[in-house]
Design a protein around this motif. Structure first.
Motif, mmCIF file in Angstrom:
data_model
loop_
_atom_site.group_PDB
_atom_site.id
_atom_site.type_symbol
_atom_site.label_atom_id
_atom_site.label_comp_id
_atom_site.label_asym_id
_atom_site.label_seq_id
_atom_site.Cartn_x
_atom_site.Cartn_y
_atom_site.Cartn_z
ATOM 1 N N ARG A 61 -3.674 -3.967 -8.203
ATOM 2 C CA ARG A 61 -3.313 -2.768 -7.463
ATOM 3 C C ARG A 61 -3.335 -1.575 -8.389
ATOM 4 N NH1 ARG A 61 1.162 -2.633 -9.660
ATOM 5 N NH2 ARG A 61 2.707 -4.166 -9.208
ATOM 6 N N SER A 62 -3.477 -0.386 -7.813
ATOM 7 C CA SER A 62 -3.510 0.797 -8.660
ATOM 8 C C SER A 62 -2.591 1.873 -8.135
ATOM 9 C CB SER A 62 -4.935 1.352 -8.724
ATOM 10 O OG SER A 62 -4.946 2.517 -9.489
ATOM 11 N N ASN A 63 -1.776 2.422 -9.016
ATOM 12 C CA ASN A 63 -0.903 3.544 -8.709
ATOM 13 C C ASN A 63 -0.929 4.437 -9.928
ATOM 14 O OD1 ASN A 63 1.069 5.287 -7.807
ATOM 15 N ND2 ASN A 63 2.724 4.015 -8.615
ATOM 16 N N ASN A 64 -1.711 5.525 -9.846
ATOM 17 C CA ASN A 64 -1.883 6.384 -11.011
ATOM 18 C C ASN A 64 -2.242 5.533 -12.226
ATOM 19 O OD1 ASN A 64 -1.175 8.578 -9.437
ATOM 20 N ND2 ASN A 64 1.001 8.270 -9.857
ATOM 21 N N ASN A 65 -3.295 4.738 -12.049
ATOM 22 C CA ASN A 65 -3.840 3.880 -13.109
ATOM 23 C C ASN A 65 -3.053 2.602 -13.333
ATOM 24 O OD1 ASN A 65 -5.551 6.039 -13.372
ATOM 25 N ND2 ASN A 65 -4.411 6.899 -15.068
ATOM 26 N N SER A 66 -2.230 2.165 -12.355
ATOM 27 C CA SER A 66 -1.572 0.864 -12.444
ATOM 28 C C SER A 66 -2.402 -0.137 -11.647
ATOM 29 C CB SER A 66 -0.155 0.927 -11.867
ATOM 30 O OG SER A 66 0.641 1.825 -12.601
ATOM 31 N N ASP A 88 -13.713 -3.579 0.870
ATOM 32 C CA ASP A 88 -14.016 -2.797 -0.326
ATOM 33 C C ASP A 88 -13.055 -3.048 -1.484
ATOM 34 O OD1 ASP A 88 -16.189 -1.650 0.901
ATOM 35 O OD2 ASP A 88 -15.132 0.192 1.472
ATOM 36 N N ASN A 89 -11.806 -3.369 -1.169
ATOM 37 C CA ASN A 89 -10.809 -3.533 -2.225
ATOM 38 C C ASN A 89 -10.605 -4.991 -2.631
ATOM 39 O OD1 ASN A 89 -9.564 -4.184 0.224
ATOM 40 N ND2 ASN A 89 -7.531 -3.694 -0.586
ATOM 41 N N VAL A 90 -11.545 -5.862 -2.256
ATOM 42 C CA VAL A 90 -11.474 -7.280 -2.615
ATOM 43 C C VAL A 90 -12.714 -7.672 -3.411
ATOM 44 C CG1 VAL A 90 -11.329 -9.653 -1.742
ATOM 45 C CG2 VAL A 90 -10.145 -7.809 -0.531
ATOM 46 N N LEU A 91 -12.484 -8.298 -4.553
ATOM 47 C CA LEU A 91 -13.569 -8.825 -5.381
ATOM 48 C C LEU A 91 -13.421 -10.337 -5.429
ATOM 49 C CD1 LEU A 91 -15.897 -8.728 -7.438
ATOM 50 C CD2 LEU A 91 -14.179 -8.253 -9.223
ATOM 51 N N CYS A 92 -14.379 -11.067 -4.859
ATOM 52 C CA CYS A 92 -14.360 -12.525 -4.876
ATOM 53 C C CYS A 92 -15.296 -13.025 -5.977
ATOM 54 C CB CYS A 92 -14.787 -13.087 -3.526
ATOM 55 S SG CYS A 92 -13.610 -12.758 -2.192
ATOM 56 N N TYR A 138 -15.604 2.893 -5.629
ATOM 57 C CA TYR A 138 -15.237 3.805 -4.544
ATOM 58 C C TYR A 138 -13.914 4.497 -4.839
ATOM 59 C CZ TYR A 138 -11.568 0.730 -2.742
ATOM 60 O OH TYR A 138 -10.418 -0.007 -2.605
ATOM 61 N N PHE A 139 -13.060 3.818 -5.635
ATOM 62 C CA PHE A 139 -11.753 4.379 -5.957
ATOM 63 C C PHE A 139 -11.750 5.045 -7.331
ATOM 64 C CE2 PHE A 139 -7.488 4.143 -7.783
ATOM 65 C CZ PHE A 139 -6.736 4.742 -6.792
ATOM 66 N N PHE A 140 -12.253 4.336 -8.337
ATOM 67 C CA PHE A 140 -12.212 4.850 -9.698
ATOM 68 C C PHE A 140 -13.342 5.824 -10.014
ATOM 69 C CE2 PHE A 140 -10.046 0.687 -10.104
ATOM 70 C CZ PHE A 140 -8.818 1.166 -10.532
ATOM 71 N N GLY A 141 -14.444 5.725 -9.254
ATOM 72 C CA GLY A 141 -15.612 6.548 -9.542
ATOM 73 C C GLY A 141 -16.596 5.780 -10.413
ATOM 74 N N LYS A 163 0.814 -1.211 0.000
ATOM 75 C CA LYS A 163 0.000 0.000 0.000
ATOM 76 C C LYS A 163 0.849 1.262 0.000
ATOM 77 C CE LYS A 163 -3.695 2.544 0.185
ATOM 78 N NZ LYS A 163 -3.067 3.837 -0.078
ATOM 79 N N LEU A 164 1.987 1.240 0.660
ATOM 80 C CA LEU A 164 2.827 2.434 0.724
ATOM 81 C C LEU A 164 3.383 2.824 -0.640
ATOM 82 C CD1 LEU A 164 4.845 1.744 4.013
ATOM 83 C CD2 LEU A 164 2.877 3.264 3.691
ATOM 84 N N GLN A 165 3.450 1.867 -1.571
ATOM 85 C CA GLN A 165 4.003 2.141 -2.895
ATOM 86 C C GLN A 165 2.951 2.587 -3.913
ATOM 87 O OE1 GLN A 165 6.771 -0.942 -4.354
ATOM 88 N NE2 GLN A 165 6.446 -1.987 -2.409
ATOM 89 N N PHE A 166 1.675 2.383 -3.585
ATOM 90 C CA PHE A 166 0.620 2.631 -4.565
ATOM 91 C C PHE A 166 -0.550 3.395 -3.955
ATOM 92 C CE2 PHE A 166 2.828 -1.337 -5.500
ATOM 93 C CZ PHE A 166 3.317 -1.056 -6.767
ATOM 94 N N ASP A 167 -1.356 3.967 -4.832
ATOM 95 C CA ASP A 167 -2.544 4.693 -4.378
ATOM 96 C C ASP A 167 -3.534 3.755 -3.704
ATOM 97 O OD1 ASP A 167 -1.475 6.987 -5.464
ATOM 98 O OD2 ASP A 167 -2.510 6.756 -7.368
ATOM 99 N N GLU A 168 -3.676 2.558 -4.250
ATOM 100 C CA GLU A 168 -4.578 1.562 -3.677
ATOM 101 C C GLU A 168 -4.137 0.177 -4.145
ATOM 102 O OE1 GLU A 168 -6.119 0.314 -1.436
ATOM 103 O OE2 GLU A 168 -8.140 1.186 -1.467
ATOM 104 N N VAL A 169 -4.518 -0.844 -3.385
ATOM 105 C CA VAL A 169 -4.225 -2.236 -3.733
ATOM 106 C C VAL A 169 -5.559 -2.963 -3.854
ATOM 107 C CG1 VAL A 169 -3.100 -4.380 -2.986
ATOM 108 C CG2 VAL A 169 -2.067 -2.155 -2.430
ATOM 109 N N PHE A 170 -5.764 -3.623 -5.008
ATOM 110 C CA PHE A 170 -7.000 -4.378 -5.249
ATOM 111 C C PHE A 170 -6.686 -5.856 -5.367
ATOM 112 C CE2 PHE A 170 -7.564 -0.237 -7.382
ATOM 113 C CZ PHE A 170 -8.607 0.257 -6.614
ATOM 114 N N PHE A 171 -7.596 -6.688 -4.879
ATOM 115 C CA PHE A 171 -7.455 -8.131 -4.983
ATOM 116 C C PHE A 171 -8.679 -8.715 -5.687
ATOM 117 C CE2 PHE A 171 -5.116 -6.818 -1.218
ATOM 118 C CZ PHE A 171 -3.885 -7.438 -1.403
#
Length: 198
Positions: free
Chosen positions: A81-86, A105-109, A140-143, A55-63
């Motif tokens: 994960r996302s970091n300026n669209n990564s 919120d950041n996990v999709l099963c 919630y993150f991307f809009g 998380k410290l390296q990116f804007d958000e982490v998605f699973f």
């Protein structure tokens, strides 16, 4: 699928995160910084530890976690994960995942059956239906309705078709033979009409 949806090129090699003998991301047989991969695959099931680590390296982490429909204790785990669209993904079957994590919120099963297709029509529908699910879950993150995630349906279809060809080419090869672009092994899984579009 995720490699095709979130990479700038359909030709990028898949990357995977391993934890032994250390925590490394491998791509085309070499170790690379995780910041250079958009999607990374892993068998590490401790999502909270992964989140804290990256998380410290990116804007958000998605699973994105693929839940086995038959035995919930034998799952496949993918992260994004996302970091300026990564973004990020992961490697082979994990032994267990706490289903309570699916409420984060950041996990999709996703049931593993949702990642399979048996004909051309299903293959074409697969990237579109999954991308809708992805953007809805992580809105919630991307809009809502945002194109920030930079999802590319056409590239995802190209990637799935390329993976199909790789399966056919390696079907009778030794398991040690590996297609580094798709992560497909020789003799990898004997399919009975269904493909799994990972």
């Amino acid at each position: 699928l995720l490699m095709g949806l979130f990479n700038s090129s359909p030709d990028v090699d898949y990357a995977y995160l391993v934890s032994s003998p250390g925590l490394y991301v491998h791509q085309r047989g070499t170790t690379v910084p995780i910041s250079t991969t958009v999607v990374t695959k892993t068998q590490i099931g401790d999502l909270i530890a992964l989140y804290k680590m990256f998380k410290l390296q990116f804007d958000e982490v998605f699973f994105v976690v693929t839940l086995n429909d038959i035995d919930e204790s034998d799952n496949n785990n993918h992260s994004n994960r996302s970091n300026n669209n990564s973004n990020i993904n992961e490697h082979d079957p994990i032994k267990h995942i706490d289903e309570e994590l699916c409420e984060y919120d950041n996990v999709l099963c996703v049931p593993s059956s949702q990642f399979s297709y048996s004909n051309e029509s299903e293959l074409l529908q697969f990237p579109q239906s999954f991308s809708r699910q992805f953007t809805h879950r992580f809105s919630y993150f991307f809009g809502i309705g945002s194109t920030t995630a930079r999802i590319d349906i056409v590239q995802a279809e190209m990637r799935l078709r390329g993976m199909e060809e790789s399966f056919r080419d390696l079907e009778n090869e030794d398991f040690k033979i590996l297609d580094m672009k798709y992560g497909v092994h020789g003799g990898h899984r004997k399919w009975d009409g269904k493909r799994e579009g990972r």
